[in-house]
Write a protein that holds these residues in place. Structure first.
Motif, short mmCIF file in Angstrom:
data_model
loop_
_atom_site.label_atom_id
_atom_site.label_comp_id
_atom_site.label_asym_id
_atom_site.label_seq_id
_atom_site.Cartn_x
_atom_site.Cartn_y
_atom_site.Cartn_z
N ASN A 69 0.84 -1.18 0.00
CA ASN A 69 0.00 0.00 0.00
C ASN A 69 0.88 1.24 0.00
N THR A 70 0.90 1.95 -1.12
CA THR A 70 1.70 3.16 -1.23
C THR A 70 0.86 4.41 -1.02
N ASP A 71 -0.46 4.26 -0.85
CA ASP A 71 -1.34 5.41 -0.67
C ASP A 71 -1.34 5.92 0.76
N LEU A 72 -1.05 5.06 1.72
CA LEU A 72 -1.10 5.42 3.13
C LEU A 72 0.28 5.43 3.75
N LYS A 73 0.46 6.29 4.76
CA LYS A 73 1.70 6.35 5.53
C LYS A 73 1.34 6.60 6.98
N THR A 74 2.28 6.31 7.85
CA THR A 74 2.04 6.59 9.27
C THR A 74 2.26 8.06 9.53
N GLY A 75 1.40 8.60 10.37
CA GLY A 75 1.49 10.00 10.74
C GLY A 75 1.93 10.14 12.19
N LYS A 76 1.22 10.97 12.91
CA LYS A 76 1.54 11.23 14.31
C LYS A 76 1.22 10.00 15.18
N VAL A 77 2.12 9.71 16.12
CA VAL A 77 1.95 8.58 17.01
C VAL A 77 2.04 9.07 18.44
N ASP A 78 1.05 8.70 19.26
CA ASP A 78 1.03 9.11 20.67
C ASP A 78 0.71 7.91 21.55
N ALA A 79 1.39 7.85 22.69
CA ALA A 79 1.07 6.81 23.69
C ALA A 79 0.06 7.39 24.67
N SER A 80 -0.83 6.53 25.18
CA SER A 80 -1.81 6.98 26.17
C SER A 80 -1.09 7.26 27.49
N LYS A 81 -1.74 8.02 28.34
CA LYS A 81 -1.13 8.39 29.62
C LYS A 81 -0.88 7.17 30.51
N ASP A 82 -1.75 6.18 30.42
CA ASP A 82 -1.54 4.98 31.25
C ASP A 82 -0.56 4.00 30.61
N GLY A 83 -0.14 4.25 29.35
CA GLY A 83 0.85 3.42 28.69
C GLY A 83 0.31 2.12 28.13
N LYS A 84 -1.00 1.94 28.13
CA LYS A 84 -1.57 0.68 27.66
C LYS A 84 -1.97 0.71 26.19
N GLN A 85 -2.09 1.91 25.62
CA GLN A 85 -2.50 2.03 24.22
C GLN A 85 -1.61 3.03 23.50
N ILE A 86 -1.54 2.83 22.19
CA ILE A 86 -0.81 3.75 21.32
C ILE A 86 -1.76 4.13 20.19
N VAL A 87 -1.92 5.42 19.95
CA VAL A 87 -2.79 5.92 18.88
C VAL A 87 -1.90 6.39 17.74
N GLY B 46 -1.85 7.68 13.66
CA GLY B 46 -2.63 8.22 12.56
C GLY B 46 -2.12 7.72 11.21
N LEU B 47 -3.03 7.28 10.36
CA LEU B 47 -2.69 6.95 8.98
C LEU B 47 -3.04 8.16 8.13
N VAL B 48 -2.09 8.58 7.31
CA VAL B 48 -2.30 9.75 6.47
C VAL B 48 -2.16 9.36 5.00
N ASN B 49 -2.82 10.14 4.13
CA ASN B 49 -2.70 9.91 2.69
C ASN B 49 -1.52 10.72 2.15
N ALA B 50 -1.36 10.74 0.85
CA ALA B 50 -0.23 11.44 0.22
C ALA B 50 -0.24 12.94 0.49
N ASN B 51 -1.43 13.50 0.71
CA ASN B 51 -1.53 14.94 0.99
C ASN B 51 -1.26 15.28 2.45
N GLY B 52 -1.12 14.26 3.29
CA GLY B 52 -0.90 14.48 4.71
C GLY B 52 -2.19 14.57 5.52
#
Length: 165
Positions: free
Chosen positions: A25-43, A45-51
């Motif tokens: 898949n060349t249409d999608l890329k990883t964007g911003k990545v954040d860990a939750s405050k409790d450290g149990k989850q990571i959010v 973002g998938l972004v398209n070519a335009n960001g």
């Protein structure tokens, strides 16, 4: 495979990058990545070519996987790799490194790392898997076409234990 320590945001980005690469898949890329405050989850973002953000994915920080419904939705977004063309693909060294590191992250319980990745004369790769102390745990020969062990066996045995040589 549940890890003892949670994934870092860089490790989560690597896992999703490897998934996108494996699905071609060349249409999608990883964007911003954040860990939750409790450290149990990571959010992540998938972004398209335009960001522009296409979807935010929530990963379990100890398994590296999204929940079942979100995983299905992600797989539908990425589409399936072309089965007819699967043996014509050849991963570059950088792509092989990404895929190998992701395999080790998912199966190594956070205790193992990729020591080095060297190309052979046959066009395959030898991945040296080490523990965090630098001791060689296993060497495995990987196909440049599939990024999987060429002997047909999994790189890791049951429950993440390394397969004996």
């Amino acid at each position: 495979m549940k890890r003892d320590t949670p994934l870092s945001v860089d490790e989560a980005r690597l896992l999703i990058d490897a998934m996108l690469l494996r699905h071609a898949n060349t249409d999608l890329k990883t964007g911003k990545v954040d860990a939750s405050k409790d450290g149990k989850q990571i959010v992540l973002g998938l972004v398209n070519a335009n960001g522009d953000i296409v979807k935010n994915i929530t990963l379990d920080a100890f398994t590296g996987r999204p929940d079942r419904g979100e995983f299905r939705e992600l797989r539908h977004m990425m589409g399936k790799p072309d089965r007819k063309d699967r043996f014509n693909n050849k991963y570059s060294t950088a792509q092989m490194e990404t895929l190998t590191k992701a395999m080790i992250l998912m199966r190594g319980k956070g205790d193992l790392v990729l020591g080095k990745l060297t190309e052979t004369d046959r066009g395959t790769y030898i991945a040296t898997i080490t523990n965090k102390g630098g001791d060689i745990v296993r060497e495995v020969e990987l196909s440049r076409v599939t990024a999987r062990p060429i002997d047909g066996h999994p790189a890791f045995g049951p429950e993440g234990a390394l397969k004996k040589m």
